[in-house]
Design a protein around this motif. Structure first.
Motif, PDB file in Angstrom:
ATOM      1  N   LEU A 103       0.848  -1.191   0.000  1.00  0.00           N
ATOM      2  CA  LEU A 103       0.000   0.000   0.000  1.00  0.00           C
ATOM      3  C   LEU A 103       0.883   1.240   0.000  1.00  0.00           C
ATOM      4  O   LEU A 103       1.952   1.251   0.605  1.00  0.00           O
ATOM      5  N   ILE A 104       0.421   2.297  -0.669  1.00  0.00           N
ATOM      6  CA  ILE A 104       1.113   3.586  -0.662  1.00  0.00           C
ATOM      7  C   ILE A 104       0.223   4.603   0.032  1.00  0.00           C
ATOM      8  O   ILE A 104      -0.923   4.833  -0.392  1.00  0.00           O
ATOM      9  N   ALA A 105       0.718   5.191   1.108  1.00  0.00           N
ATOM     10  CA  ALA A 105       0.027   6.267   1.810  1.00  0.00           C
ATOM     11  C   ALA A 105       0.456   7.578   1.175  1.00  0.00           C
ATOM     12  O   ALA A 105       1.628   7.957   1.245  1.00  0.00           O
ATOM     13  N   ALA A 106      -0.488   8.280   0.551  1.00  0.00           N
ATOM     14  CA  ALA A 106      -0.161   9.454  -0.254  1.00  0.00           C
ATOM     15  C   ALA A 106      -0.875  10.691   0.263  1.00  0.00           C
ATOM     16  O   ALA A 106      -2.015  10.625   0.716  1.00  0.00           O
ATOM     17  N   GLU A 107      -0.209  11.826   0.163  1.00  0.00           N
ATOM     18  CA  GLU A 107      -0.798  13.098   0.590  1.00  0.00           C
ATOM     19  C   GLU A 107      -2.053  13.414  -0.232  1.00  0.00           C
ATOM     20  O   GLU A 107      -3.071  13.838   0.302  1.00  0.00           O
ATOM     21  N   ILE A 149       4.427   8.660   0.860  1.00  0.00           N
ATOM     22  CA  ILE A 149       4.910   9.667  -0.072  1.00  0.00           C
ATOM     23  C   ILE A 149       4.110  10.955   0.113  1.00  0.00           C
ATOM     24  O   ILE A 149       2.980  10.936   0.614  1.00  0.00           O
ATOM     25  N   SER A 150       4.701  12.077  -0.279  1.00  0.00           N
ATOM     26  CA  SER A 150       3.979  13.346  -0.314  1.00  0.00           C
ATOM     27  C   SER A 150       3.753  13.728  -1.767  1.00  0.00           C
ATOM     28  O   SER A 150       4.137  12.994  -2.681  1.00  0.00           O
ATOM     29  N   ASP A 151       3.143  14.882  -1.990  1.00  0.00           N
ATOM     30  CA  ASP A 151       2.888  15.291  -3.379  1.00  0.00           C
ATOM     31  C   ASP A 151       4.185  15.501  -4.149  1.00  0.00           C
ATOM     32  O   ASP A 151       4.247  15.254  -5.353  1.00  0.00           O
ATOM     33  N   ALA A 152       5.214  15.970  -3.462  1.00  0.00           N
ATOM     34  CA  ALA A 152       6.497  16.209  -4.114  1.00  0.00           C
ATOM     35  C   ALA A 152       7.580  16.318  -3.062  1.00  0.00           C
ATOM     36  O   ALA A 152       7.365  16.891  -1.995  1.00  0.00           O
ATOM     37  N   GLY A 153       8.729  15.753  -3.341  1.00  0.00           N
ATOM     38  CA  GLY A 153       9.854  15.867  -2.428  1.00  0.00           C
ATOM     39  C   GLY A 153       9.836  14.832  -1.320  1.00  0.00           C
ATOM     40  O   GLY A 153       9.249  13.751  -1.449  1.00  0.00           O
ATOM     41  N   SER A 171       7.789  19.884   5.863  1.00  0.00           N
ATOM     42  CA  SER A 171       6.628  20.757   5.624  1.00  0.00           C
ATOM     43  C   SER A 171       5.512  20.005   4.904  1.00  0.00           C
ATOM     44  O   SER A 171       4.728  20.604   4.160  1.00  0.00           O
ATOM     45  N   ASP A 172       5.439  18.713   5.118  1.00  0.00           N
ATOM     46  CA  ASP A 172       4.397  17.855   4.554  1.00  0.00           C
ATOM     47  C   ASP A 172       3.943  16.869   5.627  1.00  0.00           C
ATOM     48  O   ASP A 172       4.630  16.673   6.634  1.00  0.00           O
ATOM     49  N   PRO A 173       2.792  16.211   5.415  1.00  0.00           N
ATOM     50  CA  PRO A 173       2.294  15.247   6.410  1.00  0.00           C
ATOM     51  C   PRO A 173       3.211  14.035   6.554  1.00  0.00           C
ATOM     52  O   PRO A 173       4.098  13.802   5.731  1.00  0.00           O
TER      53      PRO A 173
END
Length: 288
Positions: free
Chosen positions: A40-44, A90-94, A99-101
């Motif tokens: 599973l991928i946990a994504a922002e 993963i986050s949306d980018a980076g 500065s992301d969840p």
């Protein structure tokens, strides 16, 4: 790299995976392998990340893990991990958590005895620092400044005499306001760099004193678009001048509330290393 399996009877692994900040070619081979092999991928933002996975032909299921549901729904990811499945964050980018969840999930996983493995890659602040031409041996990442002007200026005042290179993220619609506040707090001569749309088509790196940088951004609306990183050179004491730092003033003010001027100045000098007569003159100004 061998990923865990639910059949092993031991907890799975939480992989914290960096993804590109713009140019998709910046993803690493290791990141692609992990994203293909986890359960599973946990994504922002699942819609945003679905396009990334589609580009690389990855069919791993996605589930949302963002700032509004991370505390409430993080338990479902932890349950999957504890059952032996591997999960990628993963986050949306980076890089996630910058500065992301993701912080609450990582902390919960560690507390539960789940192995957390970083899969490094792109990070906007590091990319900006590497090309900014400002001192990079010591730096302070300050994240996003407050949206309200008074709180933003207060945060900047708190780092006005920070000697390390300062790095901020900023939203494009607040970029000019923040630069103007930086000019007001740090001074127009302080060297700064705007790194905008890094790795993307309209990538821009512009270095200039803050006064010049403010004027340049104000004159070109295109510079107020996209993802922005602002880097500011660290504070340096004036050469050949006697100065009283903000920290010395803070100590002096605390002592002045408890004792006479002369004693406060002498004790503040012992604590801060600033010359006693300078602090005495500063104390007299504040008393008047």
């Amino acid at each position: 790299m061998a990923l865990s399996s639910a059949s092993t009877g031991v907890p799975g692994t939480l992989y914290v995976v960096a993804t590109p900040i713009g140019n998709l070619d910046d993803i690493t081979a290791r990141a692609l392998k992990v994203l293909r092999e986890v359960s599973l991928i946990a994504a922002e933002d699942t819609r945003h990340s679905a396009r990334l996975l589609q580009h690389f032909g990855i069919e791993t299921p996605l589930a949302a893990c963002h700032e509004h549901n991370e505390r409430d729904h993080g338990g479902r990811f932890l349950s999957r991990l504890l059952s032996g499945e591997d999960v990628a964050l993963i986050s949306d980018a980076g890089t996630p958590l910058i500065s992301d969840p993701g912080f609450h999930l990582v902390r919960s996983a560690q507390a539960a005895g789940v192995r957390v493995v970083p899969v490094p890659g792109a990070c906007a602040l590091i990319a900006a620092l590497s090309a900014a031409g400002l001192p990079s041996d010591r730096f302070s990442f300050e994240g996003f400044l407050p949206a309200k002007a008074s709180a933003r200026r207060g945060r900047l005042e708190g780092v006005r005499e920070e000697s390390r290179t300062l790095i901020f993220y900023e939203a494009p619609h607040r970029l000019l306001e923040s630069l103007e506040d930086m000019r007001g707090v740090f001074g127009g001569d302080r060297q700064a760099v705007l790194a905008r749309e890094l790795t993307k088509t309209f990538e821009t790196l512009k270095g200039a004193p803050l006064a010049e940088l403010c004027a340049w951004v104000a004159a070109d609306a295109n510079q107020q678009r996209g993802e922005c990183v602002v880097l500011v050179g660290g504070w340096q004491p004036p050469e050949g001048e006697d100065s009283v730092s903000a920290e010395a003033v803070r100590v002096l003010e605390l002592l002045l509330a408890e004792m006479p001027v002369k004693r406060a100045a002498a004790l503040a000098a012992e604590i801060t290393g600033v010359r006693k007569n300078l602090l005495y003159q500063e104390a007299l100004k504040r008393q008047s």
